[in-house]
Design an enzyme around this catalytic site. Structure first.
Site, PDB file in Angstrom:
ATOM      1  N   ASP A  83      61.395  38.207  59.879  1.00  0.00           N
ATOM      2  CA  ASP A  83      62.670  37.675  60.347  1.00  0.00           C
ATOM      3  C   ASP A  83      63.393  38.859  60.989  1.00  0.00           C
ATOM      4  OD1 ASP A  83      64.833  35.893  60.728  1.00  0.00           O
ATOM      5  OD2 ASP A  83      65.796  36.649  58.914  1.00  0.00           O
TER       6      ASP A  83
ATOM      7  N   GLU B 257      59.920  35.238  64.107  1.00  0.00           N
ATOM      8  CA  GLU B 257      60.875  34.239  64.589  1.00  0.00           C
ATOM      9  C   GLU B 257      61.172  34.465  66.064  1.00  0.00           C
ATOM     10  OE1 GLU B 257      64.328  32.660  62.195  1.00  0.00           O
ATOM     11  OE2 GLU B 257      65.388  33.839  63.702  1.00  0.00           O
TER      12      GLU B 257
ATOM     13  N   ASP C 291      67.516  36.879  54.682  1.00  0.00           N
ATOM     14  CA  ASP C 291      66.504  37.361  55.632  1.00  0.00           C
ATOM     15  C   ASP C 291      65.123  37.415  54.973  1.00  0.00           C
ATOM     16  OD1 ASP C 291      68.525  38.582  57.816  1.00  0.00           O
ATOM     17  OD2 ASP C 291      69.169  39.134  55.799  1.00  0.00           O
TER      18      ASP C 291
END
Length: 172
Positions: free
Chosen positions: A7, A68, A141
């Site tokens: 992330d 991501e 996160d």
């Protein structure tokens, strides 16, 4: 299959590794974040993120990396930092010959909760349940990184088969 989920972020880059496969319950290998001070220069922060991800790649030895995809936000500075940190992860994986899956936040949410509109609390709850954890990974996160890893674990092989079957064969 072992997957490292990333992330991306400059202040906090979430990292999570899961093992699993078809018919095999996924389980947590490791989860955490790489942190950098907001006061540091961008180049210094990107080096710290790179060093952190590189250490995770060495230690956990994933077979694939899920990152991501950056999506549009109102804050251009945040978008740039996220994109830069994501690019670092992609390059590190590519240098090791690891396949990289890129997923939007909606794809990840849909994979782990059934809804692409799930909020962070719902994602965190499902990660906790799916991996049999006693408590939710913190910060968010870290939970998001695990969600990315699970998304790739479940969707990555099918996407690879689709790409291979497409005219012209697989693409990178």
């Amino acid at each position: 299959m072992r997957v490292l989920g990333v992330d991306p972020g400059l202040t906090r880059c979430g990292l999570g590794v899961v093992d699993g496969g078809l018919g095999i319950r996924a389980h947590l290998v490791e989860v955490g974040v790489v942190r950098t001070p907001a006061t540091a220069e961008v180049a210094e922060r990107l080096c710290a993120v790179s060093d952190g991800i590189d250490a995770w790649l060495d230690r956990t030895r994933p077979e694939a990396v899920a990152v991501e995809k950056v999506f549009s936000q109102a804050n251009m500075r945040t978008v740039m930092g996220t994109a830069q940190a994501g690019a670092v992860a992609i390059v590190l994986a590519a240098r090791r010959g690891l396949p990289v899956g890129l997923y939007t936040p909606s794809e990840v949410k849909a994979a782990v909760t059934g809804s692409g509109r799930a909020d962070k609390a719902q994602v965190s709850f499902m990660i906790t349940r799916l991996l049999g954890l006693t408590e939710a990974p913190r910060p968010a996160d870290a939970a998001d990184a695990l969600a990315l890893a699970l998304c790739h674990l479940w969707r990555g092989p099918a996407l690879a088969r689709f790409r291979s079957a497409a005219p012209g064969g697989p693409t990178r």
